[in-house]
Design an enzyme around this catalytic site. Structure first.
Site, PDB file in Angstrom:
ATOM      1  N   HIS A 181     -27.744-125.322 -27.017  1.00 11.98           N
ATOM      2  CA  HIS A 181     -26.711-126.085 -27.998  1.00 11.98           C
ATOM      3  C   HIS A 181     -25.419-125.838 -27.306  1.00 11.98           C
ATOM      4  CE1 HIS A 181     -24.369-126.968 -31.440  1.00 11.98           C
ATOM      5  NE2 HIS A 181     -25.300-127.054 -32.339  1.00 11.98           N
ATOM      6  N   GLU A 284     -26.183-131.297 -25.993  1.00 13.60           N
ATOM      7  CA  GLU A 284     -27.037-130.260 -26.482  1.00 13.60           C
ATOM      8  C   GLU A 284     -28.498-131.047 -25.916  1.00 13.60           C
ATOM      9  OE1 GLU A 284     -27.277-129.400 -30.605  1.00 13.60           O
ATOM     10  OE2 GLU A 284     -25.077-129.858 -30.560  1.00 13.60           O
TER      11      GLU A 284
HETATM   12  O1  LIG Z   1     -22.945-124.760 -37.971  1.00 17.07           O
HETATM   13  P1  LIG Z   1     -24.085-124.856 -37.032  1.00 17.07           P
HETATM   14  O2  LIG Z   1     -25.576-124.250 -37.845  1.00 17.07           O
HETATM   15  O3  LIG Z   1     -24.024-123.949 -35.858  1.00 17.07           O
HETATM   16  O4  LIG Z   1     -24.472-126.327 -36.440  1.00 17.07           O
HETATM   17  C1  LIG Z   1     -23.450-126.978 -35.830  1.00 17.07           C
HETATM   18  C2  LIG Z   1     -24.137-128.558 -35.384  1.00 17.07           C
HETATM   19  O5  LIG Z   1     -25.427-128.296 -34.830  1.00 17.07           O
HETATM   20  C3  LIG Z   1     -25.872-129.584 -34.187  1.00 17.07           C
HETATM   21  O6  LIG Z   1     -25.187-129.985 -33.338  1.00 17.07           O
HETATM   22  C4  LIG Z   1     -26.276-130.364 -35.494  1.00 17.07           C
HETATM   23  O7  LIG Z   1     -26.616-131.686 -34.982  1.00 17.07           O
HETATM   24  C5  LIG Z   1     -25.161-130.549 -36.524  1.00 17.07           C
HETATM   25  O8  LIG Z   1     -25.576-131.211 -37.375  1.00 17.07           O
HETATM   26  C6  LIG Z   1     -24.560-128.985 -36.816  1.00 17.07           C
HETATM   27  O9  LIG Z   1     -23.660-129.100 -37.515  1.00 17.07           O
END
Ligand SMILES: O=P(O)(O)OC[C@H]1O[C@H](O)[C@H](O)[C@@H](O)[C@@H]1O
Length: 312
Positions: A181, A284
């Site tokens: 990520h 990602e």
């Molecule tokens: O806030 P987190 O759990 O770290 O997730 C952060 C982000 O991760 C990914 O990119 C998902 O597609 C998003 O929907 C999410 O908001």
């Protein structure tokens, strides 16, 4: 930054007489001169790299890369100034490892968000420096964190490029989802575009977004962006305000996720500054949604990504 004095924790936690303690590694990792164990933010152990080709940092908490910059470049990996560094909570920014599920999972009800890899303490198992390119190896034994059938190995190789290789093994059938990520630092999100996703189908997870769309032209950012692209090729982030291009190549991944929280979502996140969205975006490398990986007992899956920087 505090130099590691050999007394603090390196290795994994375990329970002892009802308390959480750190297991000292009985086989200490031999470190090249370019690699130092440090006590990072929140007193968490981290591995610091200062080599002929780059600087970088990886926390054992989540095997979380929090820094990488090739010599002469500004940081490529973005880290929030508001991140917590607390056991059990994900670091905001850097490169969280999302597994064994992505976000809230294909069933939409999995917690914690993005799985337990990013909040588990990994073992640091090896380091080498070959001509300024440094490889760091980490291992996660799921048995240590209540998931005895899953284990993982993660190799972070940093030099002029950053290569991440995550291998996950399961001892029972598993429908695996995962992601590297990666949070990238950009100078001005309003001027940023992403190439390489043209013509790809994507699920738009932003508020009001539709489940099936086709990317027309380059991706640009005009509000909250949260898209899961069906894409197994290369992509490039063009950042004109920084005068640089960040490229991604990958294998073992059928999805590429592009994320920027913009105003409202940034304000809603406690560990994210209200204005920080202007200087970051996530590109990602993932397997998620209809791109999950079914594994048999004894099966494993390897995903690999390389990020590189060039001036424009
Ligand atoms: O806030 P987190 O759990 O770290 O997730 C952060 C982000 O991760 C990914 O990119 C998902 O597609 C998003 O929907 C999410 O908001």
């Amino acid at each position: 930054m505090v130099a590691y004095d050999g007394v603090g924790p390196v290795g994994r936690r375990r329970r002892w007489r009802g308390r959480t303690v750190w297991r000292m590694d009985p086989r200490p990792v031999e470190l090249p001169d370019s690699v130092t164990l440090i006590t990072g933010q929140g007193n968490l152990p981290a591995v610091r790299v200062e080599s002929a080709r780059c600087t970088g940092e990886v926390y054992l908490h989540g095997a979380h890369v929090t820094d990488w910059a090739p010599s002469g470049q500004d940081p490529v990996i973005w880290l929030s100034e508001h991140s917590t560094f607390v056991p059990g909570r994900a670091i905001r920014g850097g490169i969280p490892l999302s597994a064994p599920w992505f976000a809230d999972g294909r069933t939409g009800d999995m917690t914690p968000a993005h799985g337990w890899f990013r909040t588990s303490t990994w073992e640091f198992t090896g380091a080498q420096d070959v001509d300024g390119t440094v490889s760091l190896a980490f291992h996660l034994d799921g048995a240590d964190v209540g998931h005895p059938t899953i284990s993982a190995d993660y190799v972070v190789e940093m030099g002029e490029e950053l290569t991440l290789e995550l291998a996950i093994t399961t001892q029972e059938p598993l429908v695996l989802e995962n992601a590297l990520h990666t949070y990238l630092a950009v100078a001005d999100i309003d001027a940023v575009s992403v190439r390489g996703l043209e013509g790809c189908h994507y699920v738009d997870k932003a508020p009001g977004g539709l489940p099936d769309n086709i990317q027309q032209g380059e991706v640009t950012f005009a509000g909250e962006t949260d898209r899961v692209y069906t894409h197994d090729g290369a992509a490039q982030v063009i950042d004109p305000a920084a005068g640089r291009l960040i490229s991604l190549t990958k294998s073992g991944s059928s999805k590429t996720v592009v994320w920027n929280p913009a105003v409202a979502k940034s304000a809603a996140m406690a560990d994210f500054g209200d204005e920080e969205w202007r200087g970051m975006m996530c590109l990602e490398v993932a397997n998620a949604l209809d791109g999950v990986i079914p594994l048999e007992a004894g099966g494993s899956h390897t995903m690999r990504a390389t990020y590189a920087v060039a001036s424009t």
